[in-house]
Design an enzyme around this catalytic site. Sequence first.
Site, mmCIF file in Angstrom:
data_model
loop_
_atom_site.group_PDB
_atom_site.id
_atom_site.type_symbol
_atom_site.label_atom_id
_atom_site.label_comp_id
_atom_site.label_asym_id
_atom_site.label_seq_id
_atom_site.Cartn_x
_atom_site.Cartn_y
_atom_site.Cartn_z
ATOM 1 N N GLY A 111 50.459 43.934 44.387
ATOM 2 C CA GLY A 111 49.790 44.451 43.117
ATOM 3 C C GLY A 111 48.609 43.558 42.872
ATOM 4 N N GLY A 113 47.270 41.151 41.307
ATOM 5 C CA GLY A 113 47.887 39.777 40.638
ATOM 6 C C GLY A 113 46.727 39.017 39.972
ATOM 7 N N ASP A 146 49.196 32.147 39.193
ATOM 8 C CA ASP A 146 48.478 32.288 37.713
ATOM 9 C C ASP A 146 47.340 33.236 37.488
ATOM 10 O OD1 ASP A 146 46.169 31.403 39.522
ATOM 11 O OD2 ASP A 146 46.249 29.271 38.860
ATOM 12 N N GLY A 147 46.970 34.258 38.313
ATOM 13 C CA GLY A 147 46.111 35.098 38.091
ATOM 14 C C GLY A 147 44.641 34.805 38.056
ATOM 15 N N ASP A 281 47.440 45.598 52.471
ATOM 16 C CA ASP A 281 46.900 45.440 51.026
ATOM 17 C C ASP A 281 45.691 45.148 50.952
ATOM 18 O OD1 ASP A 281 48.339 42.932 51.825
ATOM 19 O OD2 ASP A 281 47.567 41.927 49.876
ATOM 20 N N ASN A 282 44.950 44.752 51.953
ATOM 21 C CA ASN A 282 43.562 44.300 51.811
ATOM 22 C C ASN A 282 42.844 45.574 52.687
ATOM 23 O OD1 ASN A 282 43.986 42.229 50.481
ATOM 24 N ND2 ASN A 282 44.088 40.712 52.260
ATOM 25 N N ASP A 291 38.382 42.348 49.414
ATOM 26 C CA ASP A 291 39.149 40.948 49.381
ATOM 27 C C ASP A 291 38.677 40.057 50.289
ATOM 28 O OD1 ASP A 291 40.738 41.967 47.333
ATOM 29 O OD2 ASP A 291 42.627 41.606 48.115
HETATM 30 P P1 AMP Z 1 45.528 38.232 48.985
HETATM 31 O O1 AMP Z 1 45.943 37.429 50.121
HETATM 32 O O2 AMP Z 1 44.377 37.621 48.250
HETATM 33 O O3 AMP Z 1 45.231 39.578 49.433
HETATM 34 O O4 AMP Z 1 46.591 38.127 47.975
HETATM 35 C C1 AMP Z 1 47.883 38.825 48.066
HETATM 36 C C2 AMP Z 1 48.524 39.068 46.800
HETATM 37 O O5 AMP Z 1 48.719 37.823 46.206
HETATM 38 C C3 AMP Z 1 47.891 40.073 45.984
HETATM 39 O O6 AMP Z 1 48.922 40.719 45.365
HETATM 40 C C4 AMP Z 1 47.147 39.290 45.052
HETATM 41 O O7 AMP Z 1 47.011 39.764 43.847
HETATM 42 C C5 AMP Z 1 48.063 37.965 44.957
HETATM 43 N N1 AMP Z 1 47.410 36.872 44.290
HETATM 44 C C6 AMP Z 1 46.483 35.755 45.237
HETATM 45 N N2 AMP Z 1 46.084 34.946 44.352
HETATM 46 C C7 AMP Z 1 46.592 35.062 43.218
HETATM 47 C C8 AMP Z 1 46.478 34.451 41.998
HETATM 48 N N3 AMP Z 1 45.870 33.180 41.978
HETATM 49 N N4 AMP Z 1 47.403 34.618 40.848
HETATM 50 C C9 AMP Z 1 48.055 35.922 41.063
HETATM 51 N N5 AMP Z 1 48.257 36.619 42.168
HETATM 52 C C10 AMP Z 1 47.442 36.383 43.107
HETATM 53 MG MG MG Z 2 44.357 40.861 48.605
#
Ligand code: AMP
Ligand code: MG
Length: 540
Positions: A111, A113, A146-147, A281-282, A291
């Site tokens: 989701g 995040g 942390d979002g 998811d990407n 992403d």
């Molecule tokens: P990513 O590897 O960037 O595609 O992220 C994979 C998942 O981790 C996705 O659901 C992102 O929203 C979540 N995510 C990555 N970095 C953060 C963050 N700093 N805070 C919250 N969720 C994160």
């Molecule tokens: Mg992602």
Amino acid sequence: MRASRATITTLDELSFDNRFVQSLPPDPETKNFRRQVSKACYSRVLPKPVSQPRLLAYSPELASELGLSKSLCESEDFRAVFSGNRLALGMDPYATCYGGHQFGNWAGQLGDGRAINLGEIVNKKGDRWALQLKGAGPTPYSRTADGLAVLRSSVREFLCSEAMYHLGVPTTRALSLITTGESVVRDMFYDGHPKNEPGAIVCRVAPSFTRFGNFQILSARGEKEVLKQLIDYTIQTDFPHLGEPSKKVYIKWFNEVCQKTAEMIVHWMRVGFVHGVMNTDNMSILGLTIDYGPYGWLEDYDPDWTPNTTDSGSRRYRFSHQPQIAQWNLFQLANAIHPIFENTDPLEEALHAYADFYQKGWHAMIAKKLGLKGFDPKTDETLMADLLTTLQLVETDMAIFYRGLAKMDVQPGNLNDIPDDRLLDPLRDAYYMPEQLTEEKTTQIANWLRQYQSRLCDEGSDNESRRTRMNAVNPKYVFRNYLAQLAIDKAEAGDPSMIQSLLECLRHPYDEQIDKEEYAKKRPDWARTRAGCSMLSCSS
Ligand code: AMP
Ligand code: MG
């Protein structure tokens, strides 16, 4: 639905038409805490206010597409809205629920995040653009994180999105880059050395941010009704030319998703882009690059290269593997959507068609890079295979090599009369280590050049028009990894000017820009092994 007026003076005049939230089932819970969210496509959530938003850069082309003037982009209100401090009229923020396969394994719910969608606007042409803040605080999907986002990853996302757009690669866009004034703790290499880093927020913009994972999570949970709703919504909103959803239209839709994905990968291979984290998811349903994490650009042509240290063991997402990974991801999407198909044959056919479509696209693309009028299987299969071998004989900069090929003056006559060294002259700049050019390697490269030149002569190619065609598909400027790092180092030290000058350069990647020669140079030696230049982690 009312389209925006040509020019607006405040962000409250933007025309929102928030179809995603209006058409799809919401999570009934509105409090912001981490949880599993079932039978819903999204959760409403508000961005977290920040203390000191400062605009570092914005994209003038995208601003104008959205009807935003320069003065509006430079206003305090722009900063407030695109840092998440204020909601403009009509914004209805939410985070979407998706799942995904990460590095080949099903990871369950992921989701948004750290992405918060603000809503969708309709511009004066009637085009729909979804606005999304990345790094604006936690959501129900933040899991253990942390979002937030840090400056280095936000600079990389902002500049690369716009660079890709100007290169003609399908991509999500970036409107603004804003620092928040907050510090964010990150352990860049997950090795027990956490550091405070400056926080930042990018406003991303795309016709839709829907990912393969949005369908996958519904299917994995057996939520067939919601799955069908999301598919119908996607067809009606993002693929309206296919007509109203029906059994036939579902098949056409999946075929088109395969085709758009193949087109995107062909572009990546053309410009030397390595995504680095092609998890499902990407993967955008519209075939947009999405992403920007530990991505990288091929400098020396190495098909096995991946910028992502998290993937350095299996190199699943290495440059040359991207076409197969995209097909694997499409296969996962097919698995997710099959419950609404009566039989799976059309899905399998579409996956086969992907491979053919990609292969044709790749041939046509390399032919263009070489300035040929078209791909001729009789000669070009070998020519291209030999080209890839030639590029790996010695360390060769991909971008400079193709620009060098365009410079060659091809004259009919006996190519064997031209000495090896002279044939190589237009390519000298492309070689990282001239000492690698032994007599044997030089002859091998020269032999390929003869093969290529004789193919051009057979086609009756004229140098000037070939050069123009080649320079329109072979960029002079790509977003080299070390340039990104230099801009980040300076910005972290308080001087964001290189972000601006790179943005300006990357807006015209195919043009010769006399004052920007620095940015076309091959990677300097110090950058060969430096973190951020050749190696990146997922930490951002
Ligand atoms: P990513 O590897 O960037 O595609 O992220 C994979 C998942 O981790 C996705 O659901 C992102 O929203 C979540 N995510 C990555 N970095 C953060 C963050 N700093 N805070 C919250 N969720 C994160
Ligand atoms: Mg992602």
